[in-house]
Scaffold this active site. Sequence first.
Site, PDB file in Angstrom:
ATOM      1  CG  ASP A  12      -1.131  -0.597  43.374  1.00  0.00           C
ATOM      2  OD1 ASP A  12      -0.542   0.479  43.175  1.00  0.00           O
ATOM      3  OD2 ASP A  12      -1.709  -0.864  44.449  1.00  0.00           O
ATOM      4  CD1 TRP A  17       9.897  -2.960  40.363  1.00  0.00           C
ATOM      5  CD2 TRP A  17      10.619  -0.960  39.650  1.00  0.00           C
ATOM      6  NE1 TRP A  17      10.874  -3.175  39.424  1.00  0.00           N
ATOM      7  CE2 TRP A  17      11.329  -1.967  38.964  1.00  0.00           C
ATOM      8  CE3 TRP A  17      10.904   0.382  39.365  1.00  0.00           C
ATOM      9  CZ2 TRP A  17      12.302  -1.675  38.007  1.00  0.00           C
ATOM     10  CZ3 TRP A  17      11.878   0.674  38.420  1.00  0.00           C
ATOM     11  CH2 TRP A  17      12.566  -0.346  37.752  1.00  0.00           C
ATOM     12  CG  HIS A  29       4.626   6.206  37.464  1.00  0.00           C
ATOM     13  ND1 HIS A  29       3.772   5.300  38.064  1.00  0.00           N
ATOM     14  CD2 HIS A  29       4.637   7.292  38.280  1.00  0.00           C
ATOM     15  CE1 HIS A  29       3.289   5.827  39.173  1.00  0.00           C
ATOM     16  NE2 HIS A  29       3.797   7.028  39.332  1.00  0.00           N
ATOM     17  CG  LEU A 123      -5.679  -7.724  23.330  1.00  0.00           C
ATOM     18  CD1 LEU A 123      -6.275  -8.711  24.330  1.00  0.00           C
ATOM     19  CD2 LEU A 123      -4.258  -7.349  23.759  1.00  0.00           C
ATOM     20  NE  ARG A 180      -4.464  -2.835  44.102  1.00  0.00           N
ATOM     21  CZ  ARG A 180      -5.133  -1.746  44.421  1.00  0.00           C
ATOM     22  NH1 ARG A 180      -6.439  -1.782  44.495  1.00  0.00           N
ATOM     23  NH2 ARG A 180      -4.497  -0.604  44.674  1.00  0.00           N
TER      24      ARG A 180
HETATM   25  C1  IPE Z   1      -5.286   1.942  41.721  1.00  0.00           C
HETATM   26  O1  IPE Z   1      -4.086   2.063  42.404  1.00  0.00           O
HETATM   27  C2  IPE Z   1      -5.273   2.761  40.472  1.00  0.00           C
HETATM   28  C3  IPE Z   1      -4.380   2.313  39.416  1.00  0.00           C
HETATM   29  C4  IPE Z   1      -3.657   1.235  39.417  1.00  0.00           C
HETATM   30  C5  IPE Z   1      -4.356   3.149  38.239  1.00  0.00           C
HETATM   31  P1  IPE Z   1      -3.869   3.135  43.571  1.00  0.00           P
HETATM   32  O2  IPE Z   1      -2.450   3.003  43.971  1.00  0.00           O
HETATM   33  O3  IPE Z   1      -4.311   4.467  43.124  1.00  0.00           O
HETATM   34  O4  IPE Z   1      -4.859   2.621  44.690  1.00  0.00           O
HETATM   35  P2  IPE Z   1      -4.871   2.853  46.261  1.00  0.00           P
HETATM   36  O5  IPE Z   1      -4.819   4.327  46.490  1.00  0.00           O
HETATM   37  O6  IPE Z   1      -3.663   2.173  46.827  1.00  0.00           O
HETATM   38  O7  IPE Z   1      -6.125   2.217  46.726  1.00  0.00           O
HETATM   39  C1  IPE Z   2       0.366   2.214  40.093  1.00  0.00           C
HETATM   40  O1  IPE Z   2       1.473   2.383  40.896  1.00  0.00           O
HETATM   41  C2  IPE Z   2       0.259   3.258  39.021  1.00  0.00           C
HETATM   42  C3  IPE Z   2      -0.782   4.266  39.259  1.00  0.00           C
HETATM   43  C4  IPE Z   2      -1.628   4.274  40.244  1.00  0.00           C
HETATM   44  C5  IPE Z   2      -0.868   5.346  38.307  1.00  0.00           C
HETATM   45  P1  IPE Z   2       1.462   3.354  42.145  1.00  0.00           P
HETATM   46  O2  IPE Z   2       1.962   4.687  41.705  1.00  0.00           O
HETATM   47  O3  IPE Z   2       0.164   3.351  42.824  1.00  0.00           O
HETATM   48  O4  IPE Z   2       2.580   2.658  43.048  1.00  0.00           O
HETATM   49  P2  IPE Z   2       2.546   2.472  44.617  1.00  0.00           P
HETATM   50  O5  IPE Z   2       1.258   1.851  44.972  1.00  0.00           O
HETATM   51  O6  IPE Z   2       2.702   3.840  45.214  1.00  0.00           O
HETATM   52  O7  IPE Z   2       3.711   1.577  44.894  1.00  0.00           O
HETATM   53 MG    MG Z   3      -0.643   2.242  44.319  1.00  0.00          MG
END
Ligand code: IPE
Ligand code: IPE
Ligand code: MG
Length: 261
Positions: A12, A17, A29, A123, A180
């Site tokens: 996450d 970032w 991403h 792995l 996480r």
């Molecule tokens: C969880 O992150 C899903 C992934 C890392 C793929 P999210 O960014 O979607 O979660 P919430 O919405 O903050 O709970």
């Molecule tokens: C995690 O990063 C990747 C996915 C959920 C696909 P986020 O896109 O949720 O990044 P934040 O949480 O908005 O920073």
């Molecule tokens: Mg997120």
Amino acid sequence: MSDPRHIAIIMDGNGRWAKQRGLPRVAGHKAGVDALREIVRAAGDKGLEFLTLFAFSSENWSRPKSEVVELLGLLKLFIRRDLHKLHKSNVRVRIIGAREDLSGDIRGLLAEAETLTTTNSGLTLVIAFNYGARDELTRAVQKLAQQVAAGTLAPDAITPELINGALDTSSMPDPDLIIRTSGEMRLSNFLLWQAAYSEFIFAPEYWPDFKPAHLFAAMDEYRQRTRRFGGLSAEDVQDLSAQTDTVVEPEIANWRQKAVL
Ligand code: IPE
Ligand code: IPE
Ligand code: MG
């Protein structure tokens, strides 16, 4: 404590970032895929058995279409670019999540990744894509209900083991450690059943900044933890025996039987 066999990571913080750098979310991403590559290599080098990465949740479809399209594109690119290297490194790829909602070309790539690497013994890299634990449990319940309706399964014969076997993660050990990144402290519908006794580490780094050194530090912290699974630690059992000289029977089954009698 011993090394974890299975680490699962909620990757996450890609968006934050990017924001921090004044970049579009997609740049986060992309940087996230680079981080993923490094972490997979490091986990393989460490001899980890299972690494599960949460890449796209069943709820992530609610993001703007352009971001969803970018994320689907990055998955395709990752498999196209990295599959052969992963295969050469003896990595076995497994995908969890609902496949039906994905387009034919993505489904094809996922199947190719699994088939090519199926006999690899290093792995096991589990990619959770279009994954949500409630969706996974719902699909598992549907499978079992169909067997009950067909008369091939008695309701009483449904056990935790049978439920386990109907999940996408069948035949995998539960995650010992769930990490996480980005400082968020929630599961966001990740491995709800499998996380029953997992250890948790919440790392402050955004995912693109999460390096092998952070993974190793998390593994070190895990080794300091004491897992009890509802029972007592070996140390506590020893203390008790020394104090009372009574026989300690930690097996749940024995106590359950006694409670019934
Ligand atoms: C969880 O992150 C899903 C992934 C890392 C793929 P999210 O960014 O979607 O979660 P919430 O919405 O903050 O709970
Ligand atoms: C995690 O990063 C990747 C996915 C959920 C696909 P986020 O896109 O949720 O990044 P934040 O949480 O908005 O920073
Ligand atoms: Mg997120």
